[in-house]
Design a protein around this motif. Structure first.
Motif, PDB file in Angstrom:
ATOM      1  N   TYR A  26      31.870  44.145  26.151  1.00 19.78           N
ATOM      2  CA  TYR A  26      33.276  44.498  26.351  1.00 19.78           C
ATOM      3  C   TYR A  26      33.969  43.759  27.493  1.00 19.78           C
ATOM      4  O   TYR A  26      35.181  43.807  27.596  1.00 19.78           O
ATOM      5  CB  TYR A  26      33.412  46.004  26.610  1.00 19.78           C
ATOM      6  CG  TYR A  26      32.934  46.861  25.476  1.00 19.78           C
ATOM      7  CD1 TYR A  26      33.695  46.940  24.295  1.00 19.78           C
ATOM      8  CD2 TYR A  26      31.747  47.569  25.552  1.00 19.78           C
ATOM      9  CE1 TYR A  26      33.262  47.717  23.238  1.00 19.78           C
ATOM     10  CE2 TYR A  26      31.308  48.349  24.498  1.00 19.78           C
ATOM     11  CZ  TYR A  26      32.073  48.419  23.335  1.00 19.78           C
ATOM     12  OH  TYR A  26      31.649  49.190  22.299  1.00 19.78           O
ATOM     13  N   CYS A  27      33.251  43.149  28.373  1.00 18.78           N
ATOM     14  CA  CYS A  27      33.893  42.640  29.586  1.00 18.78           C
ATOM     15  C   CYS A  27      33.706  41.133  29.782  1.00 18.78           C
ATOM     16  O   CYS A  27      34.578  40.460  30.327  1.00 18.78           O
ATOM     17  CB  CYS A  27      33.352  43.345  30.839  1.00 18.78           C
ATOM     18  SG  CYS A  27      33.052  45.113  30.640  1.00 18.78           S
ATOM     19  N   CYS A  30      36.338  38.159  29.162  1.00 21.15           N
ATOM     20  CA  CYS A  30      37.440  37.891  30.098  1.00 21.15           C
ATOM     21  C   CYS A  30      36.981  37.701  31.540  1.00 21.15           C
ATOM     22  O   CYS A  30      37.663  37.047  32.322  1.00 21.15           O
ATOM     23  CB  CYS A  30      38.462  39.023  30.057  1.00 21.15           C
ATOM     24  SG  CYS A  30      39.340  39.119  28.490  1.00 21.15           S
ATOM     25  N   HIS A  31      35.839  38.333  31.919  1.00 26.02           N
ATOM     26  CA  HIS A  31      35.429  38.245  33.329  1.00 26.02           C
ATOM     27  C   HIS A  31      34.242  37.310  33.542  1.00 26.02           C
ATOM     28  O   HIS A  31      33.779  37.161  34.673  1.00 26.02           O
ATOM     29  CB  HIS A  31      35.106  39.646  33.875  1.00 26.02           C
ATOM     30  CG  HIS A  31      36.326  40.500  34.048  1.00 26.02           C
ATOM     31  ND1 HIS A  31      37.243  40.313  35.064  1.00 26.02           N
ATOM     32  CD2 HIS A  31      36.802  41.538  33.310  1.00 26.02           C
ATOM     33  CE1 HIS A  31      38.215  41.203  34.959  1.00 26.02           C
ATOM     34  NE2 HIS A  31      37.982  41.956  33.892  1.00 26.02           N
ATOM     35  N   GLN A  39      39.883  34.783  32.056  1.00 27.37           N
ATOM     36  CA  GLN A  39      41.197  35.389  31.856  1.00 27.37           C
ATOM     37  C   GLN A  39      41.436  36.540  32.851  1.00 27.37           C
ATOM     38  O   GLN A  39      42.535  36.738  33.342  1.00 27.37           O
ATOM     39  CB  GLN A  39      41.225  35.924  30.430  1.00 27.37           C
ATOM     40  CG  GLN A  39      42.585  36.258  29.925  1.00 27.37           C
ATOM     41  CD  GLN A  39      42.461  36.766  28.474  1.00 27.37           C
ATOM     42  OE1 GLN A  39      41.568  36.355  27.725  1.00 27.37           O
ATOM     43  NE2 GLN A  39      43.358  37.643  28.098  1.00 27.37           N
ATOM     44  N   GLY A  40      40.395  37.292  33.148  1.00 25.68           N
ATOM     45  CA  GLY A  40      40.437  38.297  34.227  1.00 25.68           C
ATOM     46  C   GLY A  40      39.774  37.688  35.455  1.00 25.68           C
ATOM     47  O   GLY A  40      39.082  36.680  35.359  1.00 25.68           O
ATOM     48  N   TRP A  48      39.263  42.779  45.644  1.00 26.06           N
ATOM     49  CA  TRP A  48      39.682  43.803  44.674  1.00 26.06           C
ATOM     50  C   TRP A  48      41.169  44.021  44.832  1.00 26.06           C
ATOM     51  O   TRP A  48      41.609  44.664  45.786  1.00 26.06           O
ATOM     52  CB  TRP A  48      38.905  45.102  44.906  1.00 26.06           C
ATOM     53  CG  TRP A  48      37.426  44.947  44.769  1.00 26.06           C
ATOM     54  CD1 TRP A  48      36.517  44.795  45.776  1.00 26.06           C
ATOM     55  CD2 TRP A  48      36.674  44.897  43.561  1.00 26.06           C
ATOM     56  NE1 TRP A  48      35.257  44.656  45.262  1.00 26.06           N
ATOM     57  CE2 TRP A  48      35.313  44.717  43.900  1.00 26.06           C
ATOM     58  CE3 TRP A  48      37.002  44.974  42.197  1.00 26.06           C
ATOM     59  CZ2 TRP A  48      34.293  44.616  42.944  1.00 26.06           C
ATOM     60  CZ3 TRP A  48      35.978  44.895  41.262  1.00 26.06           C
ATOM     61  CH2 TRP A  48      34.647  44.717  41.631  1.00 26.06           C
ATOM     62  N   LYS A  49      41.930  43.482  43.890  1.00 31.92           N
ATOM     63  CA  LYS A  49      43.389  43.562  43.991  1.00 31.92           C
ATOM     64  C   LYS A  49      43.876  45.002  43.952  1.00 31.92           C
ATOM     65  O   LYS A  49      44.891  45.343  44.537  1.00 31.92           O
ATOM     66  CB  LYS A  49      44.021  42.825  42.799  1.00 31.92           C
ATOM     67  CG  LYS A  49      44.184  41.348  43.035  1.00 31.92           C
ATOM     68  CD  LYS A  49      45.259  40.764  42.119  1.00 31.92           C
ATOM     69  CE  LYS A  49      44.848  40.842  40.656  1.00 31.92           C
ATOM     70  NZ  LYS A  49      45.640  40.011  39.751  1.00 31.92           N
ATOM     71  N   HIS A  50      43.143  45.809  43.207  1.00 29.76           N
ATOM     72  CA  HIS A  50      43.621  47.174  42.990  1.00 29.76           C
ATOM     73  C   HIS A  50      42.781  48.220  43.716  1.00 29.76           C
ATOM     74  O   HIS A  50      42.669  49.346  43.270  1.00 29.76           O
ATOM     75  CB  HIS A  50      43.678  47.462  41.489  1.00 29.76           C
ATOM     76  CG  HIS A  50      44.556  46.493  40.766  1.00 29.76           C
ATOM     77  ND1 HIS A  50      45.919  46.530  40.855  1.00 29.76           N
ATOM     78  CD2 HIS A  50      44.250  45.410  40.017  1.00 29.76           C
ATOM     79  CE1 HIS A  50      46.429  45.531  40.151  1.00 29.76           C
ATOM     80  NE2 HIS A  50      45.439  44.826  39.635  1.00 29.76           N
ATOM     81  N   ASN A  65      45.371  47.546  32.717  1.00 25.93           N
ATOM     82  CA  ASN A  65      46.683  47.066  33.131  1.00 25.93           C
ATOM     83  C   ASN A  65      47.199  46.225  31.966  1.00 25.93           C
ATOM     84  O   ASN A  65      46.990  45.019  31.907  1.00 25.93           O
ATOM     85  CB  ASN A  65      46.527  46.241  34.414  1.00 25.93           C
ATOM     86  CG  ASN A  65      47.858  45.840  35.008  1.00 25.93           C
ATOM     87  OD1 ASN A  65      48.879  45.817  34.300  1.00 25.93           O
ATOM     88  ND2 ASN A  65      47.858  45.512  36.290  1.00 25.93           N
ATOM     89  N   MET A  68      49.210  42.992  32.300  1.00 31.61           N
ATOM     90  CA  MET A  68      48.468  41.876  32.881  1.00 31.61           C
ATOM     91  C   MET A  68      47.292  41.453  32.007  1.00 31.61           C
ATOM     92  O   MET A  68      46.557  40.530  32.347  1.00 31.61           O
ATOM     93  CB  MET A  68      47.941  42.243  34.272  1.00 31.61           C
ATOM     94  CG  MET A  68      49.021  42.541  35.295  1.00 31.61           C
ATOM     95  SD  MET A  68      50.081  41.128  35.626  1.00 31.61           S
ATOM     96  CE  MET A  68      48.920  40.079  36.509  1.00 31.61           C
ATOM     97  N   GLY A  69      47.052  42.168  30.923  1.00 28.64           N
ATOM     98  CA  GLY A  69      45.993  41.754  30.002  1.00 28.64           C
ATOM     99  C   GLY A  69      44.664  42.442  30.206  1.00 28.64           C
ATOM    100  O   GLY A  69      43.645  42.001  29.678  1.00 28.64           O
ATOM    101  N   MET A  70      44.630  43.531  30.969  1.00 31.67           N
ATOM    102  CA  MET A  70      43.380  44.286  31.175  1.00 31.67           C
ATOM    103  C   MET A  70      43.425  45.558  30.336  1.00 31.67           C
ATOM    104  O   MET A  70      44.302  46.408  30.510  1.00 31.67           O
ATOM    105  CB  MET A  70      43.199  44.615  32.661  1.00 31.67           C
ATOM    106  CG  MET A  70      42.124  45.650  32.978  1.00 31.67           C
ATOM    107  SD  MET A  70      40.430  45.121  32.635  1.00 31.67           S
ATOM    108  CE  MET A  70      39.545  46.607  33.146  1.00 31.67           C
ATOM    109  N   TRP A  73      40.081  51.239  29.405  1.00 34.69           N
ATOM    110  CA  TRP A  73      38.827  51.532  28.695  1.00 34.69           C
ATOM    111  C   TRP A  73      38.568  53.011  28.499  1.00 34.69           C
ATOM    112  O   TRP A  73      37.628  53.391  27.819  1.00 34.69           O
ATOM    113  CB  TRP A  73      37.647  50.873  29.434  1.00 34.69           C
ATOM    114  CG  TRP A  73      37.753  49.379  29.313  1.00 34.69           C
ATOM    115  CD1 TRP A  73      38.254  48.512  30.226  1.00 34.69           C
ATOM    116  CD2 TRP A  73      37.404  48.595  28.161  1.00 34.69           C
ATOM    117  NE1 TRP A  73      38.242  47.224  29.724  1.00 34.69           N
ATOM    118  CE2 TRP A  73      37.723  47.251  28.469  1.00 34.69           C
ATOM    119  CE3 TRP A  73      36.868  48.892  26.906  1.00 34.69           C
ATOM    120  CZ2 TRP A  73      37.525  46.200  27.567  1.00 34.69           C
ATOM    121  CZ3 TRP A  73      36.663  47.850  26.012  1.00 34.69           C
ATOM    122  CH2 TRP A  73      36.983  46.525  26.340  1.00 34.69           C
TER     123      TRP A  73
END
Ligand code: HEC
Length: 464
Positions: A26-27, A30-31, A39-40, A48-50, A65, A68-70, A73
């Motif tokens: 699942y991750c 993008c990561h 992409q992430g 950690w932006k958030h 998000n 932003m494309g996240m 889950w």
């Protein structure tokens, strides 16, 4: 209308998927397969932006998000799965950081530098000990060292092992992680000669069934004598599991505190009628103090002081204020340092900062009302074992700091506590073996018991 579409896309047997499989499925797209980002963003660069707390990372994954494309889950992954992803990312973040970092890895004849003290390492015992587990310092400079297979050894001042172990010990069953573990002298040993042992007690045949027990006795020459049981759990509490024995002793004002691990029985930690997963307080002759927290509860074992423990293998008293601290192994992730207070529940296995060893989720929650929070927790696991407080002497800048050993991370960590809070942590020794015990000797030197290779070393202060 029931959200039928959503439930039908839930992964089959999803709860049993391991965390690395969840990440891969699942991750990773993008990561990045190595968490490096795509992409992430990167999930291992420490940025950690958030928000960087466990709760904030949980939220980032759960709520996503969309602009932003996240992906959010929640509803696709369970809370437990998201929780184990947080732990997994913490492990990966740490691995990446450690790979590019230098630790004080001491070698003989060189000076190892740390923030507040430099030291040289001296090997006191190089060969001849098998799984040394704990050390106690006799007034004449000799040392008592336990070997897990069941021997109590006398080590001379210069590190020479007396070829004859102490004879006549109680029957000790070496089983999995258990065997002969703790040794400590009564604070008034000079006058009363009492030596206390913590070990796996029970039967070997037809199948080993054991639980941690505590005795005291005197050593006359090489003979164990005058033995008295301090605490011997009823036979019905013996378990076949080979894990989580706890032990470690602290003496204070006529009391002895000691640990019995949960012996693989998880929920038994929450059951006051069972001794496993508890820290005990007894008079130093084994009597139950009348003011223990559960003496009035007819279902409880009256020696219990605190409960909800998994496998504490570090226990120490802070001489400044009498506070008792314990380090406790978590499962995969979630090792803890706790301040031990009477009658409190430390939460295992209802709350934990760790997950199952195979990467499947354990529980989603890390806090609950009525359950204590650790002062700090460590993910990935250090495999904390052995804990002592620096008395000063040879290392004055470390006075009153805790030294905590670690098996898996092969480290000694210095922990400063001020006003009940951890204010500093520093790894002062790394990668010379699995650290089983750390102890400050009456000579002010710091003794470290290593497993694989099995050794006793000590830290000597050094200039430059
Ligand atoms: C479709 C691509 C995509 C997938 C799949 C995806 N992410 Fe993300 N993720 C992103 C993007 C893009 C961001 C940055 C969002 C932002 O800047 O706010 C992000 C942000 C995050 C953050 C916050 C990072 C920070 O700096 O605070 C975390 C944590 C995270 N993702 C974890 C995961 C996990 C765990 C999975 C798998 C369950 C996952 N992501 C799957 C695209 C994705």
């Amino acid at each position: 209308m029931l959200p039928i579409l959503l439930t039908t896309v839930l992964p089959a047997a999803g709860q049993r998927m391991k965390v690395d499989e969840i990440y891969g499925k699942y991750c990773a797209a993008c990561h990045g397969a190595k968490f490096e980002g795509g992409q992430g963003g990167s999930l291992v660069d420490g940025v950690w932006k958030h928000g960087s707390s466990d709760a904030e990372i949980f939220r980032s994954i759960a709520k996503g998000n969309i602009p932003m494309g996240m992906t959010p889950w929640e509803g696709i992954l369970t809370d437990e799965q998201i929780r184990s992803l947080v732990i997994f990312l913490r492990e990966k973040e740490k691995e990446t950081r450690v790979a590019g970092m230098e630790f004080p890895v001491p070698s003989p004849d060189t000076v190892t530098k740390t923030e507040l003290h430099n030291y040289r390492i001296e090997t006191l015992v190089k060969d001849g000990l098998e799984r040394p587990w704990a050390i106690a310092f006799l007034p004449d400079g000799r040392k008592l060292v336990t070997e897990r297979p069941g021997r109590l050894r006398i080590v001379g001042k210069e590190g020479k092992i007396d070829p004859q172990p102490v004879k006549g010990l109680p029957e000790i069953v070496e089983h999995g992680q258990g065997g002969l573990m703790e040794v400590a002298l009564h604070p008034d040993y000079q006058n009363n000669g009492w030596v206390y042992l913590g070990f796996a007690d029970g039967e070997r045949e037809p199948k080993a069934r054991v639980i941690t027990a505590v005795v005291r006795g005197r050593i006359k020459g090489h003979q164990w004598s005058d033995q008295e049981w301090i605490y011997r759990p009823d036979e019905k509490f013996r378990a076949v599991a080979g894990v989580h024995f706890g032990t470690r002793f602290v003496f204070d004002q006529g009391y002895i505190y000691f640990v019995i691990g949960e012996r693989g029985g998880m929920m038994e930690s929450q059951d006051l009628s069972r001794p496993s997963g508890k820290i005990f307080r007894l008079h130093d002759d084994g009597r139950v103090p009348e003011d223990n927290p559960f003496v009035k509860n007819p279902d409880a074992i009256p020696g219990i002081w605190s409960y909800g423990h998994r496998n504490p293998q570090g226990l120490v008293l802070d001489p400044r204020d009498g506070a008792i601290y314990s380090t406790e192994h978590g499962p995969r992730g979630g090792d803890e340092l706790n301040l031990i207070l009477p009658g409190r529940n430390y939460g295992w296995p209802v709350i934990t900062y760790g997950m199952n060893y195979n990467g499947t989720p354990m529980v989603a929650i890390t806090e609950k009302e009525g359950m204590q929070q650790p002062l700090v927790h460590w993910t990935p696991s250090v495999a904390v074992c052995g804990l002592d407080v620096v008395t000063g002497g040879q290392f004055p800048n470390w006075k009153h700091d805790l030294l905590s050993g670690g098996l898996a991370q092969q480290e000694v960590r210095r922990i400063r506590i001020a006003n009940g809070k951890v204010t500093q942590q520093e790894i002062i020794l790394k990668n010379i073996g699995r650290v089983r015990d750390v102890a400050c000797g009456p000579d002010g030197l710091i003794y470290v018991l290593l497993n694989s290779p099995d050794r006793v070393v000590r830290l000597m202060p050094a200039d430059g």
